[in-house]
Design a protein around this motif. Structure first.
Motif, short mmCIF file in Angstrom:
data_model
loop_
_atom_site.label_atom_id
_atom_site.label_comp_id
_atom_site.label_asym_id
_atom_site.label_seq_id
_atom_site.Cartn_x
_atom_site.Cartn_y
_atom_site.Cartn_z
N SER A 129 0.82 -1.22 0.00
CA SER A 129 0.00 0.00 0.00
C SER A 129 0.85 1.27 0.00
N PHE A 130 2.17 1.13 0.18
CA PHE A 130 3.08 2.27 0.19
C PHE A 130 3.41 2.75 -1.22
N PHE A 131 3.20 1.91 -2.24
CA PHE A 131 3.55 2.28 -3.61
C PHE A 131 2.84 3.57 -4.05
N VAL A 132 1.56 3.68 -3.72
CA VAL A 132 0.80 4.84 -4.18
C VAL A 132 1.35 6.13 -3.58
N GLU A 133 1.95 6.06 -2.39
CA GLU A 133 2.55 7.25 -1.77
C GLU A 133 3.88 7.61 -2.42
N MET A 134 4.54 6.63 -3.01
CA MET A 134 5.83 6.91 -3.66
C MET A 134 5.67 7.46 -5.07
N VAL A 135 4.65 7.01 -5.80
CA VAL A 135 4.56 7.36 -7.22
C VAL A 135 3.24 8.00 -7.63
N GLY A 136 2.22 7.97 -6.77
CA GLY A 136 0.91 8.49 -7.15
C GLY A 136 0.14 7.47 -7.98
N ARG A 137 -1.13 7.77 -8.24
CA ARG A 137 -1.98 6.82 -8.97
C ARG A 137 -1.57 6.69 -10.43
N GLU A 138 -1.00 7.77 -11.02
CA GLU A 138 -0.72 7.74 -12.46
C GLU A 138 0.37 6.72 -12.82
N ASP A 139 1.30 6.45 -11.90
CA ASP A 139 2.38 5.50 -12.19
C ASP A 139 2.29 4.27 -11.29
N LEU A 140 1.14 4.07 -10.65
CA LEU A 140 1.01 2.96 -9.72
C LEU A 140 1.17 1.61 -10.42
N MET A 141 0.53 1.46 -11.59
CA MET A 141 0.60 0.19 -12.31
C MET A 141 2.04 -0.14 -12.68
N ASN A 142 2.78 0.85 -13.15
CA ASN A 142 4.17 0.62 -13.55
C ASN A 142 5.04 0.32 -12.33
N ALA A 143 4.78 0.99 -11.20
CA ALA A 143 5.56 0.73 -9.98
C ALA A 143 5.37 -0.70 -9.51
N ILE A 144 4.12 -1.19 -9.57
CA ILE A 144 3.86 -2.57 -9.17
C ILE A 144 4.60 -3.54 -10.08
N ALA A 145 4.56 -3.27 -11.39
CA ALA A 145 5.24 -4.14 -12.34
C ALA A 145 6.75 -4.10 -12.16
N LEU A 146 7.32 -2.91 -11.94
CA LEU A 146 8.76 -2.81 -11.73
C LEU A 146 9.17 -3.47 -10.41
N ASN A 147 8.34 -3.37 -9.40
CA ASN A 147 8.63 -4.06 -8.15
C ASN A 147 8.66 -5.57 -8.37
N SER A 148 7.72 -6.06 -9.17
CA SER A 148 7.71 -7.49 -9.49
C SER A 148 8.95 -7.86 -10.31
N SER A 149 9.36 -6.97 -11.23
CA SER A 149 10.57 -7.22 -12.01
C SER A 149 11.79 -7.32 -11.09
N MET A 150 11.86 -6.40 -10.15
CA MET A 150 12.96 -6.40 -9.19
C MET A 150 12.95 -7.68 -8.35
N PHE A 151 11.77 -8.07 -7.90
CA PHE A 151 11.63 -9.29 -7.10
C PHE A 151 12.16 -10.49 -7.87
N ASN A 152 11.82 -10.55 -9.14
CA ASN A 152 12.19 -11.73 -9.93
C ASN A 152 13.60 -11.65 -10.48
N ALA A 153 14.14 -10.44 -10.68
CA ALA A 153 15.56 -10.34 -11.02
C ALA A 153 16.40 -10.87 -9.86
N SER A 154 16.00 -10.53 -8.64
CA SER A 154 16.70 -11.05 -7.47
C SER A 154 16.50 -12.55 -7.34
N ARG A 155 15.36 -13.04 -7.83
CA ARG A 155 15.10 -14.48 -7.78
C ARG A 155 16.02 -15.24 -8.73
N VAL A 156 16.51 -14.56 -9.77
CA VAL A 156 17.48 -15.18 -10.67
C VAL A 156 18.87 -15.17 -10.03
#
Length: 427
Positions: A129-156
């Protein structure tokens, strides 16, 4: 700052600080996950205990995430995440100390896994729920996707490093490195400049819980998406618990094979996250959720029949891709539909579904693998996920209108005065 559309959330300084620190920390987390599974398997050679440790580490999320959701909606989300990351660091150092001194016992692993689960019950709702405070609603979708990318890059990277350290110097140094990695994310959080949210209503905690669950229950698009997440997490995601058995007993590759299998699944998941990051809107995401869940089930079934390391690794790419695409698309849809004042509590239910149901599945998978074998257990998991995906696909046309209604309500709330009852049925 001009950035490609795939990276647009990084134009926000706060998200850049979060992204950099979290990437380092998550590499350590994946190292610990692999090392802990291998430690338990090396000490016990028991699939049941592998499942039991997974259960102990995640069942607190199912039981306590509602408290984490209340905290995320009532208190400063950044402060909560700092506290949970510090607690996770101390637990990693404790496990490292036990292991490096040669005194570690299986019950200590259980206790520390349970304490980490309690910590995550507060961390996940606050962080999501902190994502919306970091990027606002306009970039929320991209922030979630980039967070998932980061999670899975670390998983590699994390499992690959863990595989090297496990064979060279043992599990304890993986746990120690994970403890150090938390310093990066804590530093990033402390450097952020975050506006304080208005204080939440001081209603009794039970009233907050009821309000959150009432919102989920009375909005079919929300609870149907969450039900599919819960079904897949219960039946399919616990395949991870059985990876040490596949690596050692089925594919005869040992600790190095375990790291390799986890890494290639992470490659698939990273590709799924990057694909999601290219999207600009949520149109058609419901169909992505259904297709991804179906692909995940089918890929698990195929993986269960492989007896060659290279083929198993290849099949884990679509496994990782599909589960990431389903969870990332579901998270995006939910956060787009949910009013901010309920975000923490709905994300608590989300965490209960993706991480709270998994321990029950882990326990069942460990017991089933003891009786029927790991391959048969994973095949059955894939079949159950496929059935759940088909049932969701049948309901998809019916929930489409509800999704549009909730998204429009939040767009109107963002454009004007807060709508206290957005998405809630009339009294």
């Amino acid at each position: 700052m001009k950035l490609p559309v795939t990276l647009r959330a990084l134009r926000h300084r706060n998200f850049r600080l979060f992204f950099g620190g979290q990437l380092i920390s998550l590499v350590g987390t994946w190292m610990q996950n692999i090392a802990q599974a291998w430690l338990v398997y090396r000490m016990t050679h028991s699939s049941t205990l592998l499942g039991a440790v997974g259960f102990a580490g995640q069942i607190p999320i199912f039981l306590l995430a509602w408290l984490g959701g209340i905290a995320a909606d009532r208190y400063n989300r950044r402060d909560i995440v700092i506290a949970t990351q510090a607690a996770s660091m101390l637990l990693a150092f404790t496990l490292a100390a036990f292991t490096l001194t040669g005194t570690v016992q299986i019950w200590e692993v259980f206790v520390l896994a349970s304490l980490l689960g309690i910590t995550n019950a507060f961390d996940i709702p606050a962080r999501q729920s902190f994502f919306v405070e970091m990027v606002g609603r306009e970039d929320l979708m991209n922030a979630i996707a980039l967070n998932s990318s980061m999670f899975n890059a670390s998983r590699v990277l994390g499992p690959a490093v863990a595989a090297i350290l496990l064979t060279a110097i043992g599990e304890g140094w993986c746990f120690f490195a994970n403890g150090l990695s938390f310093l990066a994310v804590i530093a990033g959080l402390l450097m952020m400049d975050v506006r304080r949210r208005p204080p939440a209503k001081e209603d009794p905690p039970l009233a907050h819980v009821v309000e959150g669950f009432r919102y989920v229950i009375h909005n079919p698009p929300v609870h149907i998406i969450l039900m599919l997440l819960g079904a897949v997490s219960l039946a399919g995601v616990p395949y991870n618990v059985l990876m040490p058995i596949f690596a050692d007993s089925v594919l005869h590759g040992g600790a190095r094979a375990l790291g390799e299998l986890s890494s290639v699944a992470g490659v698939g998941a990273l590709l799924g996250a990057l694909l999601l990051a290219t999207r600009r809107d949520v149109g058609g995401l419901g169909r992505w959720v259904a297709a991804a869940a179906l692909g995940f089930g089918a890929s698990l079934i195929a993986f269960s029949f492989s007896r060659h390391l290279w083929l198993s690794a290849l099949l884990l790419i679509p496994v990782g891709f599909c589960i990431m695409l389903q969870m990332g698309s579901s998270n995006t849809l939910l956060q787009t539909m949910v009013p901010d004042r309920l975000r923490g509590r709905v994300m608590a239910v989300y965490s209960m579904m993706i991480m709270g149901m998994a321990p029950i599945g882990s326990l069942a998978s460990g017991a089933a693998a003891t009786r029927f074998g790991a391959p048969a257990t994973v095949a059955a998991s894939g079949i159950l996920c496929t059935i759940a995906a088909l049932l969701f696909r049948l309901r998809l046309p019916a929930i489409h209108t509800g999704v549009k209604r909730l998204i429009v309500a939040q767009e109107m709330a963002a454009a004007g005065p807060p709508q206290e009852s957005a998405g809630l049925p009339p009294e």
